[in-house]
Motif scaffolding. Structure first.
Motif, PDB file in Angstrom:
ATOM      1  N   VAL A  25       0.827  -1.349  -0.068  1.00  0.00           N
ATOM      2  CA  VAL A  25       0.116   0.010   0.093  1.00  0.00           C
ATOM      3  C   VAL A  25       0.847   1.316  -0.237  1.00  0.00           C
ATOM      4  CG1 VAL A  25      -1.873   1.433   1.522  1.00  0.00           C
ATOM      5  CG2 VAL A  25      -2.116  -0.927   1.004  1.00  0.00           C
ATOM      6  N   ALA A  29       1.235   4.299  -2.734  1.00  0.00           N
ATOM      7  CA  ALA A  29       0.856   5.539  -2.408  1.00  0.00           C
ATOM      8  C   ALA A  29       2.172   6.667  -2.284  1.00  0.00           C
ATOM      9  CB  ALA A  29       0.541   5.648  -0.840  1.00  0.00           C
ATOM     10  N   ARG A  88      -8.432  10.562   1.354  1.00  0.00           N
ATOM     11  CA  ARG A  88      -7.102  10.570   1.116  1.00  0.00           C
ATOM     12  C   ARG A  88      -6.995  10.134  -0.313  1.00  0.00           C
ATOM     13  NH1 ARG A  88      -8.249  13.455   5.466  1.00  0.00           N
ATOM     14  NH2 ARG A  88      -6.874  12.708   7.321  1.00  0.00           N
ATOM     15  N   LYS A  89      -7.845   8.861  -0.695  1.00  0.00           N
ATOM     16  CA  LYS A  89      -7.559   8.130  -2.044  1.00  0.00           C
ATOM     17  C   LYS A  89      -8.018   8.782  -3.127  1.00  0.00           C
ATOM     18  CE  LYS A  89      -8.921   3.710  -3.918  1.00  0.00           C
ATOM     19  NZ  LYS A  89      -9.534   2.207  -3.684  1.00  0.00           N
ATOM     20  N   LYS A  90      -9.248   9.311  -3.136  1.00  0.00           N
ATOM     21  CA  LYS A  90      -9.662   9.812  -4.348  1.00  0.00           C
ATOM     22  C   LYS A  90      -8.867  11.104  -4.630  1.00  0.00           C
ATOM     23  CE  LYS A  90     -14.554   8.390  -3.449  1.00  0.00           C
ATOM     24  NZ  LYS A  90     -15.965   8.779  -3.166  1.00  0.00           N
ATOM     25  N   SER A 133       0.133  12.097  -0.018  1.00  0.00           N
ATOM     26  CA  SER A 133       0.937  11.105  -0.043  1.00  0.00           C
ATOM     27  C   SER A 133       1.603  10.776   1.334  1.00  0.00           C
ATOM     28  CB  SER A 133       1.819  11.104  -1.173  1.00  0.00           C
ATOM     29  OG  SER A 133       1.470  10.872  -2.312  1.00  0.00           O
ATOM     30  N   TYR A 136      -1.236  10.299   4.001  1.00  0.00           N
ATOM     31  CA  TYR A 136      -1.819   8.913   3.836  1.00  0.00           C
ATOM     32  C   TYR A 136      -1.037   7.947   4.512  1.00  0.00           C
ATOM     33  CZ  TYR A 136      -3.787   4.490   1.680  1.00  0.00           C
ATOM     34  OH  TYR A 136      -4.301   3.341   1.424  1.00  0.00           O
ATOM     35  N   LEU A 203      -3.884   3.198  -8.020  1.00  0.00           N
ATOM     36  CA  LEU A 203      -4.647   3.628  -6.558  1.00  0.00           C
ATOM     37  C   LEU A 203      -5.832   2.828  -6.423  1.00  0.00           C
ATOM     38  CD1 LEU A 203      -3.951   7.577  -6.718  1.00  0.00           C
ATOM     39  CD2 LEU A 203      -3.166   6.009  -4.972  1.00  0.00           C
ATOM     40  N   VAL A 206      -5.577   0.319  -3.587  1.00  0.00           N
ATOM     41  CA  VAL A 206      -5.394   0.517  -2.154  1.00  0.00           C
ATOM     42  C   VAL A 206      -6.759   1.091  -1.493  1.00  0.00           C
ATOM     43  CG1 VAL A 206      -3.013   1.408  -2.754  1.00  0.00           C
ATOM     44  CG2 VAL A 206      -4.713   2.985  -2.602  1.00  0.00           C
ATOM     45  N   GLU A 208      -8.833   3.224   1.448  1.00  0.00           N
ATOM     46  CA  GLU A 208      -8.952   4.686   2.165  1.00  0.00           C
ATOM     47  C   GLU A 208      -8.368   4.507   3.466  1.00  0.00           C
ATOM     48  OE1 GLU A 208      -8.724   7.752   2.525  1.00  0.00           O
ATOM     49  OE2 GLU A 208     -10.396   7.815   1.146  1.00  0.00           O
ATOM     50  N   SER A 209      -7.775   5.858   3.915  1.00  0.00           N
ATOM     51  CA  SER A 209      -7.030   5.976   5.181  1.00  0.00           C
ATOM     52  C   SER A 209      -8.102   5.329   6.251  1.00  0.00           C
ATOM     53  CB  SER A 209      -6.497   7.504   5.196  1.00  0.00           C
ATOM     54  OG  SER A 209      -6.601   7.789   6.862  1.00  0.00           O
TER      55      SER A 209
END
Length: 472
Positions: A25, A29, A88-90, A133, A136, A203, A206, A208-209
């Motif tokens: 992961v 990231a 964070r991911k989006k 980055s 996250y 991405l 992975v 989400e936070s």
């Protein structure tokens, strides 16, 4: 006894699984950092050809270089809001698409205005990635190795710089100068499309936070991720601690921001961010080929010397990752602040010599780069990702990152003008003075954060006495 051995074996297997999971992961990231490094480093190879192609003055050259920093200032402000709302991911996915767009714009630029727009667009992507980055990674990493894992983002940044230095050198050395002035620099920018597309696609794989999910009261999803990282016992304790820290933040964002403990953390973060850019490293990085040419190296030799800088960055960021959780953030930043000051003073002297020694200039640039990568390069991003409360971490980190990029803009915009006006000697001595100030500041004002959970760090700022076995 057999049951006990079985349980221990299961725990060991789970630990290995968790380390492997979080490693994959984190690698994905941190590719945002690679794009960050590629886009900031590409200009060092293109600058000379852009000056010839578009007949740019020193001031215009500074504008083209620094427009990426103006975009990054906007990007970090957007990132803070998007990271706390969309996740964070989006937001990282948006950054990946932005990198692709900026690479295309700059590669097909037919005017200075289009170059500036493309570089500004790339800066927005850098702003998003530079904030989200490391944030996250910090939010998903186990406390004991958080420094090392957040440091992987800096490793990705310098790897991106190394890759683009190598790409630049390869293009320059395999084509004639006339071709490089009209076409070569376009390939330097255009190659950034490839890592941008790879980053965006990976991405999807992975999570989400977990801390972001907790702020949205998605506790089951947050627990599932923490369980995969740390196992059931630690995941249960960590989620309880996260929920407690979120519950402590009840006021509005601005009221919370200026509460006594957080106000101090914000001020320290802003100052650390500004200081990072006045180490002189970006000035050296942006204009390394010009510096080496001024010291007597030929065009091709100056580009290959720059590749060595990239290789040194990669090597010593790896060293940082191996030692930062044991040596501590504070010790590394203080000692290497003093070291950079010494190297810059001597570099200034070298530039004042009637017959500048190329080997001496090259050695000092390398030593300064080593000291920076062992401390302020990745160390500042590690500290910034750790010191703010979960519920407002994206926006508070955005403020510090905005300050960082504003300082980066000032350096990129005025370094060529300063170098032309007062010469290399005084320019590098100015940066040396800043290194002394920031080493003293780090020693006097900044506490150690190594080995603590992010919630414990928050409690320390607020004067709390919360404790947790996760810190040990």
């Amino acid at each position: 006894m057999g049951n006990a051995n079985t349980t221990l074996q299961e725990q060991a297997d789970a630990a290995k699984s968790g380390v492997g999971y979080v490693t994959v992961v984190v690698i994905i990231a941190s590719l945002g950092g690679l794009l960050f490094g590629y886009d900031t480093g590409v200009i060092s190879g293109a600058n000379g050809f852009l000056q010839s192609e578009f007949h740019m003055s020193a001031a215009v050259t500074g504008l083209v270089s620094s427009s990426i920093d103006l975009g990054a200032m906007l990007g970090v402000l957007i990132a803070g809001y998007l990271g706390d709302t969309l996740g964070r991911k989006k937001t990282l996915m948006i950054a990946g698409l932005t990198f692709v767009l900026c690479s295309l714009l700059t590669a097909f630029a037919n005017s200075v205005a289009m170059l500036v727009i493309g570089r500004f667009c790339g800066g927005v992507g850098i702003g998003l990635a530079s904030l989200l980055s490391p944030l996250y990674i910090a939010e998903i990493a186990p406390p004991k190795i958080r420094g090392r894992l957040v440091g992987s983002n800096q490793l990705a940044i310098v790897t991106g710089i190394f890759i683009v230095y190598f790409v630049n050198a390869a293009i320059v050395s395999t084509h004639a100068t006339a071709w490089n002035q009209t076409t070569g620099w376009r390939w330097m920018f255009g190659m950034g499309v490839i890592p941008g597309v790879i980053f965006f696609c990976l991405l999807f794989f992975v999570p989400e936070s977990p801390r972001y999910l907790a702020t949205r009261e998605k506790y089951n999803q947050a627990f599932d991720i923490l369980y995969r990282v740390n196992g059931q016992e630690k995941a249960t304790a960590e989620l309880a601690e996260i929920r407690g820290s979120i519950a402590d933040v009840k006021d509005s964002f601005f009221k919370e921001l200026f509460s006594p403990g957080i106000r101090k953390a914000l001020l320290i973060g802003v100052l650390l961010a500004i200081f990072q850019q006045f180490t002189g490293t970006n000035a050296v990085g942006y204009y390394a080929p010009m510096i080496f040419k001024a010291a007597g190296a030929g065009t091709n030799a100056s580009f290959y010397d720059t590749v060595w800088i990239g290789a040194i960055k990669v090597l010593f960021v790896i060293v940082l990752m191996l030692i930062v959780d044991r040596a501590g953030r504070k010790r590394l930043l203080v000692w290497n602040g003093w070291a950079m000051a010494v190297f810059l003073v001597i570099l200034g002297i070298a530039f004042s010599m009637p017959h500048m020694l190329t080997w001496l200039v090259l050695s000092l640039v390398f030593l300064h780069t080593i000291a920076y990568e062992l401390s302020w390069g990745g160390g500042v991003w590690i500290v910034l990702s750790e010191i703010y409360p979960t519920k407002i971490r994206g926006r508070t980190m955005a403020i510090a990152s905005f300050a960082l990029w504003f300082a980066t803009y000032l350096v990129a915009q005025f370094f060529p003008i300063l170098l032309q006006a007062i010469g290399g000697t005084w320019t590098f001595w100015v940066f040396a003075a800043f290194c002394i100030v920031m080493a003293v500041f780090m020693h006097k004002a900044v506490p150690e954060t190594s080995g603590k959970t992010m919630e414990r760090i928050q409690a320390d700022w607020m004067g709390g006495e919360h404790s947790t076995t996760l810190d040990r």
